[in-house]
Design an enzyme around this catalytic site. Structure first.
Site, PDB file in Angstrom:
ATOM      1  N   ASP A 141      89.878 -20.243  47.348  1.00 56.11           N
ATOM      2  CA  ASP A 141      90.578 -20.174  48.556  1.00 56.11           C
ATOM      3  C   ASP A 141      89.092 -20.051  49.603  1.00 56.11           C
ATOM      4  OD1 ASP A 141      92.656 -20.011  50.526  1.00 56.11           O
ATOM      5  OD2 ASP A 141      92.405 -17.887  50.535  1.00 56.11           O
ATOM      6  N   ASP A 144      86.358 -12.558  50.247  1.00 62.03           N
ATOM      7  CA  ASP A 144      87.612 -12.558  49.901  1.00 62.03           C
ATOM      8  C   ASP A 144      88.016 -13.315  48.445  1.00 62.03           C
ATOM      9  OD1 ASP A 144      90.319 -12.220  49.555  1.00 62.03           O
ATOM     10  OD2 ASP A 144      90.799 -12.926  51.670  1.00 62.03           O
TER      11      ASP A 144
END
Length: 322
Positions: free
Chosen positions: A195, A211
């Site tokens: 991501d 993240d």
């Protein structure tokens, strides 16, 4: 404890349970899938705590994310590894799983800055050097079955698509799914970030990769293509910079460039299904008021139509550009 009503007192108590005291701050960060807060501790400086959404990842899957971060940090990749207490980095409070990281400051990476893109590509190359040998026993792979077919089921069951648009929407959706399944045939998968868009990268004397909540096995190009934007010519320039950095560390298989458009389709469709699946969460209704409106679904028909054309277009190629 109700995850949807996570109060400051519960957050403070959870942190105290692992001997972390909040001295100031406790500011909610822009995260919808999990609950994330930044604060200051006198002993350990600026920190970030993440409370994981129940039933999304198991304890073993979260631990694999953390273990990947530990391995990457040890290898010199610019990632932030979580804080440990008594040799554990995943904590439990009132049946909620949470973790704590040192906070990183910086500005968002500039997608039109070719030097920054090259530096980002280098860090992804270093990450993939670790990921090539890092096995995941519990986390999934990037599969069309999950991103496309399962997403279609969610949209069929939970999306509030106006009746007069449903037939047209699913006609375009099914066409994109069918073609994407034909094209998405990765030769090799490794452990990746998965991501790595602009909001998950901070620039501070170089890129910091943040993240890793979605990390899993997937093709290398998945961690590169989301940094491209603009016209085809601009994307080629960006790709050239990204791969210059990447290939300073490890070789990139250029045949993976043909996976970019099916990966984009997977992201588009999975995102729609994600919103539909989370619509019972009050935070989603508050922060995505445009979702499930007639205008939104009309726009998605157009998006799917354009993506179907992109799937049939010639893939990006630096060979033809240079």
């Amino acid at each position: 404890m109700n995850y949807y009503q996570l109060t400051p007192d519960v957050i403070l108590d959870a942190l105290l349970s692992v001997d972390i005291e909040v001295d100031s701050g406790l500011m909610a960060l822009n995260s919808y899938e999990n609950r994330v807060y930044r604060f200051k501790s006198e002993k350990e400086g600026s920190l970030v705590v993440k409370f994981y959404r129940p039933e999304r990842w198991s304890l073993q899957q979260i631990q694999e994310e953390h273990d990947f971060l530990f391995a990457a940090a040890q290898a010199g990749v610019r990632v932030v590894a979580p804080i440990t207490r008594q040799q554990s980095s995943v904590f439990v409070y009132q049946n909620m799983l949470f973790a704590v990281w040192p906070a990183v400051s910086g500005r968002q990476l500039e997608s039109d800055n070719l030097e920054q893109l090259e530096a980002f590509g280098e860090q992804i190359g270093r990450l993939h050097e670790v990921g090539a040998n890092f096995k995941l026993a519990h986390r999934p792979q990037m599969r069309t079955q999950d991103y496309l077919l399962r997403s279609r089921e969610v949209l069929q069951e939970k999306a509030l698509i106006p009746k007069k648009l449903r037939k047209d929407f699913f006609k375009h959706l099914d066409s994109v799914i069918e073609r994407s399944c034909e094209l998405y045939q990765p030769k090799k998968q490794l452990t990746i970030h998965c991501d790595s868009h602009g909001s998950n990268v901070l620039w501070n004397e170089g890129p910091w990769l943040l993240d890793f909540d979605d990390c899993r096995r997937g093709p290398a190009v998945q961690d590169l293509w989301m940094m491209q934007s603009g016209t085809r010519q601009e994307q080629l320039m960006q790709l050239d910079a990204l791969l210059a950095g990447y290939e300073s560390i490890r070789e990139f298989d250029n045949s993976e460039l043909a996976l970019i458009e099916p990966l984009r389709a997977m992201r588009i469709i999975n995102y729609m299904a994600w919103l539909a699946n989370r619509w019972s969460d009050p935070a989603f209704v508050l922060n995505f008021p445009w979702f499930n409106t007639q205008e939104y679904w009309q726009q998605q028909i157009g998006v799917l139509s354009e993506q179907r054309q992109s799937l049939d277009a010639e893939p990006l190629s630096l060979t033809s550009w240079n």
